[in-house]
Write an enzyme that holds these catalytic residues in place. Sequence first.
Site, PDB file in Angstrom:
ATOM      1  N   LYS A  76       0.839  -1.215   0.000  1.00 37.41           N
ATOM      2  CA  LYS A  76       0.000   0.000   0.000  1.00 37.41           C
ATOM      3  C   LYS A  76       0.865   1.252   0.000  1.00 37.41           C
ATOM      4  CE  LYS A  76      -1.760   1.575   4.036  1.00 37.41           C
ATOM      5  NZ  LYS A  76      -1.476   3.000   4.256  1.00 37.41           N
ATOM      6  N   ASN A  77       1.878   1.260   0.856  1.00 39.24           N
ATOM      7  CA  ASN A  77       2.658   2.486   1.021  1.00 39.24           C
ATOM      8  C   ASN A  77       3.594   2.767  -0.155  1.00 39.24           C
ATOM      9  OD1 ASN A  77       1.337   2.922   3.375  1.00 39.24           O
ATOM     10  ND2 ASN A  77       3.063   2.458   4.731  1.00 39.24           N
TER      11      ASN A  77
ATOM     12  N   ARG B 298      -5.386   9.716   4.061  1.00 35.04           N
ATOM     13  CA  ARG B 298      -4.444  10.549   4.791  1.00 35.04           C
ATOM     14  C   ARG B 298      -3.178  10.863   4.010  1.00 35.04           C
ATOM     15  NH1 ARG B 298      -6.466  11.855   9.160  1.00 35.04           N
ATOM     16  NH2 ARG B 298      -8.043  10.361   9.772  1.00 35.04           N
TER      17      ARG B 298
ATOM     18  N   CYS C 144      -5.936  13.497  13.167  1.00 33.50           N
ATOM     19  CA  CYS C 144      -5.403  12.198  12.794  1.00 33.50           C
ATOM     20  C   CYS C 144      -5.498  11.155  13.887  1.00 33.50           C
ATOM     21  CB  CYS C 144      -3.966  12.369  12.395  1.00 33.50           C
ATOM     22  SG  CYS C 144      -3.261  10.845  11.919  1.00 33.50           S
TER      23      CYS C 144
ATOM     24  N   ARG D 142       0.020  15.001  13.007  1.00 34.89           N
ATOM     25  CA  ARG D 142       0.878  14.586  11.882  1.00 34.89           C
ATOM     26  C   ARG D 142       1.250  15.837  11.100  1.00 34.89           C
ATOM     27  NH1 ARG D 142      -1.154   8.763   9.502  1.00 34.89           N
ATOM     28  NH2 ARG D 142       0.876   8.344   8.588  1.00 34.89           N
ATOM     29  N   PRO D 143       2.197  16.597  11.640  1.00 33.48           N
ATOM     30  CA  PRO D 143       2.558  17.851  10.973  1.00 33.48           C
ATOM     31  C   PRO D 143       3.181  17.606   9.603  1.00 33.48           C
ATOM     32  CG  PRO D 143       4.079  17.371  12.780  1.00 33.48           C
ATOM     33  CD  PRO D 143       3.026  16.307  12.804  1.00 33.48           C
ATOM     34  N   ILE D 144       3.128  18.635   8.750  1.00 37.40           N
ATOM     35  CA  ILE D 144       3.763  18.497   7.427  1.00 37.40           C
ATOM     36  C   ILE D 144       4.769  19.631   7.210  1.00 37.40           C
ATOM     37  CG2 ILE D 144       1.985  17.119   6.279  1.00 37.40           C
ATOM     38  CD1 ILE D 144       0.964  19.786   5.055  1.00 37.40           C
ATOM     39  N   ASP D 145       5.310  20.131   8.328  1.00 41.97           N
ATOM     40  CA  ASP D 145       6.256  21.245   8.230  1.00 41.97           C
ATOM     41  C   ASP D 145       7.473  20.897   7.368  1.00 41.97           C
ATOM     42  OD1 ASP D 145       6.514  19.479  10.532  1.00 41.97           O
ATOM     43  OD2 ASP D 145       8.317  20.612  11.032  1.00 41.97           O
TER      44      ASP D 145
ATOM     45  N   ASP E 253       4.697   0.526  11.941  1.00 45.86           N
ATOM     46  CA  ASP E 253       3.463  -0.093  11.458  1.00 45.86           C
ATOM     47  C   ASP E 253       3.300  -1.541  11.935  1.00 45.86           C
ATOM     48  OD1 ASP E 253       2.809   2.226  10.221  1.00 45.86           O
ATOM     49  OD2 ASP E 253       3.184   1.555   8.185  1.00 45.86           O
TER      50      ASP E 253
ATOM     51  N   ILE F 215       8.242   6.839  16.773  1.00 46.95           N
ATOM     52  CA  ILE F 215       7.880   7.524  15.520  1.00 46.95           C
ATOM     53  C   ILE F 215       6.609   8.366  15.658  1.00 46.95           C
ATOM     54  CG2 ILE F 215       7.427   7.241  13.039  1.00 46.95           C
ATOM     55  CD1 ILE F 215      10.232   6.315  13.822  1.00 46.95           C
TER      56      ILE F 215
ATOM     57  N   ARG G 262      -8.456  -0.478   4.637  1.00 46.86           N
ATOM     58  CA  ARG G 262      -7.535   0.499   4.038  1.00 46.86           C
ATOM     59  C   ARG G 262      -6.213  -0.159   3.655  1.00 46.86           C
ATOM     60  NH1 ARG G 262      -5.851   4.241   7.986  1.00 46.86           N
ATOM     61  NH2 ARG G 262      -4.402   4.689   6.324  1.00 46.86           N
TER      62      ARG G 262
HETATM   63  C1  UD1 Z   1       4.550   6.814   6.275  1.00 46.12           C
HETATM   64  C2  UD1 Z   1       3.644   5.607   6.130  1.00 46.12           C
HETATM   65  C3  UD1 Z   1       3.166   5.130   7.496  1.00 46.12           C
HETATM   66  C4  UD1 Z   1       4.352   4.858   8.400  1.00 46.12           C
HETATM   67  C5  UD1 Z   1       5.263   6.079   8.443  1.00 46.12           C
HETATM   68  C6  UD1 Z   1       6.538   5.830   9.240  1.00 46.12           C
HETATM   69  C7  UD1 Z   1       2.586   5.948   3.971  1.00 46.12           C
HETATM   70  C8  UD1 Z   1       1.339   6.188   3.214  1.00 46.12           C
HETATM   71  N1  UD1 Z   1       2.506   5.981   5.306  1.00 46.12           N
HETATM   72  O1  UD1 Z   1       3.778   7.841   6.864  1.00 46.12           O
HETATM   73  O2  UD1 Z   1       2.412   3.942   7.302  1.00 46.12           O
HETATM   74  O3  UD1 Z   1       3.877   4.591   9.704  1.00 46.12           O
HETATM   75  O4  UD1 Z   1       5.656   6.455   7.105  1.00 46.12           O
HETATM   76  O5  UD1 Z   1       7.237   4.749   8.702  1.00 46.12           O
HETATM   77  O6  UD1 Z   1       3.620   5.668   3.396  1.00 46.12           O
HETATM   78  N2  UD1 Z   1       6.764  14.488  10.801  1.00 46.12           N
HETATM   79  C9  UD1 Z   1       6.899  15.815  11.141  1.00 46.12           C
HETATM   80  N3  UD1 Z   1       6.832  16.745  10.152  1.00 46.12           N
HETATM   81  C10 UD1 Z   1       6.656  16.405   8.846  1.00 46.12           C
HETATM   82  C11 UD1 Z   1       6.519  15.050   8.502  1.00 46.12           C
HETATM   83  C12 UD1 Z   1       6.582  14.096   9.507  1.00 46.12           C
HETATM   84  O7  UD1 Z   1       7.057  16.161  12.308  1.00 46.12           O
HETATM   85  O8  UD1 Z   1       6.591  17.306   7.989  1.00 46.12           O
HETATM   86  C13 UD1 Z   1       6.794  13.445  11.873  1.00 46.12           C
HETATM   87  C14 UD1 Z   1       5.434  12.762  11.987  1.00 46.12           C
HETATM   88  O9  UD1 Z   1       4.560  13.485  12.811  1.00 46.12           O
HETATM   89  C15 UD1 Z   1       5.807  11.425  12.589  1.00 46.12           C
HETATM   90  C16 UD1 Z   1       7.176  11.143  11.984  1.00 46.12           C
HETATM   91  O10 UD1 Z   1       7.669  12.406  11.510  1.00 46.12           O
HETATM   92  O11 UD1 Z   1       5.919  11.547  13.979  1.00 46.12           O
HETATM   93  C17 UD1 Z   1       7.143  10.129  10.853  1.00 46.12           C
HETATM   94  O12 UD1 Z   1       6.361  10.632   9.791  1.00 46.12           O
HETATM   95  P1  UD1 Z   1       6.601  10.262   8.260  1.00 46.12           P
HETATM   96  O13 UD1 Z   1       7.888   9.502   8.114  1.00 46.12           O
HETATM   97  O14 UD1 Z   1       6.423  11.493   7.457  1.00 46.12           O
HETATM   98  O15 UD1 Z   1       5.406   9.265   7.996  1.00 46.12           O
HETATM   99  P2  UD1 Z   1       4.302   9.342   6.871  1.00 46.12           P
HETATM  100  O16 UD1 Z   1       4.942   9.646   5.560  1.00 46.12           O
HETATM  101  O17 UD1 Z   1       3.181  10.191   7.327  1.00 46.12           O
END
Ligand code: UD1
Length: 428
Positions: free
Chosen positions: A29-30, A99, A123, A128-131, A313, A335, A405
Amino acid sequence: MDWTVGKMDAFIIKGKSSLSGEVDIHGAKNSALPILAATLLSGGVCVLENCPELSDVENAIEILKSLGCKVRREADRVIVDSESVSTCRVEPELMHKIRSSIVFMGALIGRTGCAHLSFPGGCELGPRPIDIHINSLKRLGVVIDEKHGHFSCTTPNGVNGVTLNLPFPSVGATENIIMAAVTSQGTTKIHNAAREPEIVDLANFLNRCGANIYGAGEGVITIDGVHQLHGCTHRIIPDRIEAATYMAAAAVTGSTITLNNVISDHIEPVYYVFREAGCSIRTYKNKLLIQSPERLKRVKLIRTLVYPGFPTDAQAPVMAMLTVANGTSMFIETIFQNRYKHVDELIKMGANIKTEERVAVVEGVKSLYGAKVAATDLRSGAALVIAGLAAKGETTVTNVYHIDRGYEQLTENLRKLGADIYRTTIGE
Ligand code: UD1
């Protein structure tokens, strides 16, 4: 399949059956989700083989269609023609359904130079920030205007290669940067990039489409921008988390099963846990055989980490498995902040688990007992199924749309292995 049906569906499990036989692992999926988004960049016809049939995947396909792509599914192949992309706007309803829709940001920027979309919102796993996504795209020259959770991204001066140092190797941010940068001017370097196999799969797909991406799977990824991409045929890698979940199902029931269509290197980060619990694992070619003892042993410490560490996961399914181990196991979730939602439900089934912030201590009990429990997110749902397989009596798992999902044909596959599990529809 009509995925809305899953809203009222439940799984009924009668535990204590032993499992045997083989199970075929589906495409990841990912990997499928970012690669579907990346088909936008090709501007041609892409054939994705081994593409799992999951509600998240079907929702990503809906987004592609809403952007003007022609998409059709033929069994496990999804064929995307992205020549006629007509908009760079993703409607909020579509963004909310899935998501990981945030990866459409980088893909749309790379293809059209603009992206108008909203943040998927509150969430299941904590904030789940995207900064990191936003700051990195801005460094590439993308102008991002954010209002009330809506993002307007434009590129008045194009996308320009730059060197980025990520504060954390975020999977989604690495994917967004790669997708925004493939057709940029100049070279982009991502230091502290995510190294997950799904990143490598995305880079392999894009390179097949004509991109120049080097170093995927390592800490530094280099992307030399190219003028244009083209379509290709690509096979999605097997789902390492689905594989780990079936391993947990075998372990919790003291069973021996074979997993087909796996890449054992990708699953290796979970081996030590199963081995410490007393299971033996053998791999040959693309198969994995797991043999489990009658009663599992405790695993001293499981710390979730970025790849190649133990995957977050797999934490919930493995915790469910260790609730019935002999002794005390400890988890540290590094994580996500809020990834112990399965704990309260497991306790309802007789598990002895204490959590404090990122730590969970699991004291193994002799047996779990069937109960009515609810999935709160995808992996918590998988954990409850694992627990149900080990429990005395009948377990009802509700909210199985979360499980849909990410697990294709879970009940069918477990039944083929000998489990007593079926899907039913329950009243509101
Ligand atoms: C992806 C996977 C998810 C998996 C995760 C970690 C997909 C669709 N999802 O999620 O199943 O659990 O990787 O292996 O592929 N963070 C920030 N700022 C950001 C981005 C992330 O602080 O801009 C933090 C998140 O809050 C979290 C950590 O970094 O605590 C990991 O997030 P990230 O690696 O981005 O995971 P996803 O891509 O959301």
